[in-house]
Design an enzyme around this catalytic site. Structure first.
Site: not given
Length: 226
Positions: A119, A103
């Site tokens: 992440c 992301h």
């Protein structure tokens, strides 16, 4: 320097090499490989290794903090809407691993560091370009390769990065001490093959000591007039 030795991994889809904090994307149309800086999971929240696929993607995603993160910060809302306060940024690429995704970020200073909860963060402009190209089903391979060896124009290059534990030490203290590496000479021998006699062994050990992450030629150039 912008040159990089490619990781020893399938040259398709997305390849992430954790020690160098970098993502490689191999376009399906055979175009040139793309390379992007990353932020990855910190100690205790490691980004997983192995193979998965892209499950989907979303612009202006909302973020639902998992219970483990809300336990760290009970003031977090149950859902963070899209916008400048959303840590996912404006683009999210969801993986087959639950709770892990690629992301953007509202904190670009975290790219190039081990600071996430596992992440994979990218600069907003980089993830926007990657987002426009990946599709569901794209293969994603995550590896841990601080040592990379590769040929270019008849010469062998060696690129060595700090290990993940040394990256942690850099994050905490700004320096790292000696630490274990994969067998550098075994990797060099395998890559050099019949050209091992051309390898400058002293240079190999200097690179292994410095671990600058810059690819350097380790073969002695052949005399074109010989």
């Amino acid at each position: 320097p912008v040159a990089q030795v490619l990781p020893d991994a399938p040259r398709q889809g997305i390849v992430i090499n954790l020690p160098e904090l970098r993502l490689y994307f191999f376009p399906s149309d055979g175009g040139a490989v793309q390379s992007y800086a990353l932020g990855i999971g910190r100690q205790g929240w490691s980004t997983p290794l192995g193979a998965t696929t892209v499950r989907g993607k979303r612009s202006d995603p909302t973020w639902t903090p998992p219970a483990s993160i809300r336990a760290e910060n009970p003031n977090l809302p149950a859902v963070v809407p899209a916008g400048p306060d959303n840590p996912l940024g404006a683009h999210a690429i969801y993986l087959g691993w639950d709770a892990y995704l690629i992301h953007g970020t509202n904190r670009p200073a975290g790219v190039g560091r081990r600071v996430s909860h596992g992440c994979i963060r990218m600069y907003p402009e980089d993830v926007a370009y990657l987002f426009s190209q990946v599709v569901a089903g794209t293969i994603v391979t995550v590896v841990d390769q601080p040592v990379k060896v590769g040929w270019r124009n008849g010469e062998l290059f060696l690129e060595i990065h700090p290990t993940l534990s040394q990256v942690d030490a850099l994050e905490m203290t700004g320096a790292f001490g000696p630490g274990g590496l994969p067998d550098v000479m075994e990797l060099v021998r395998a890559a050099a093959g019949d050209d091992l006699s051309r390898v400058d062994i002293r240079k190999v050990w200097r690179i292994a000591l410095d671990r600058t992450g810059v690819p350097q030629q380790i073969t002695i150039s052949q005399d074109p007039g010989a």
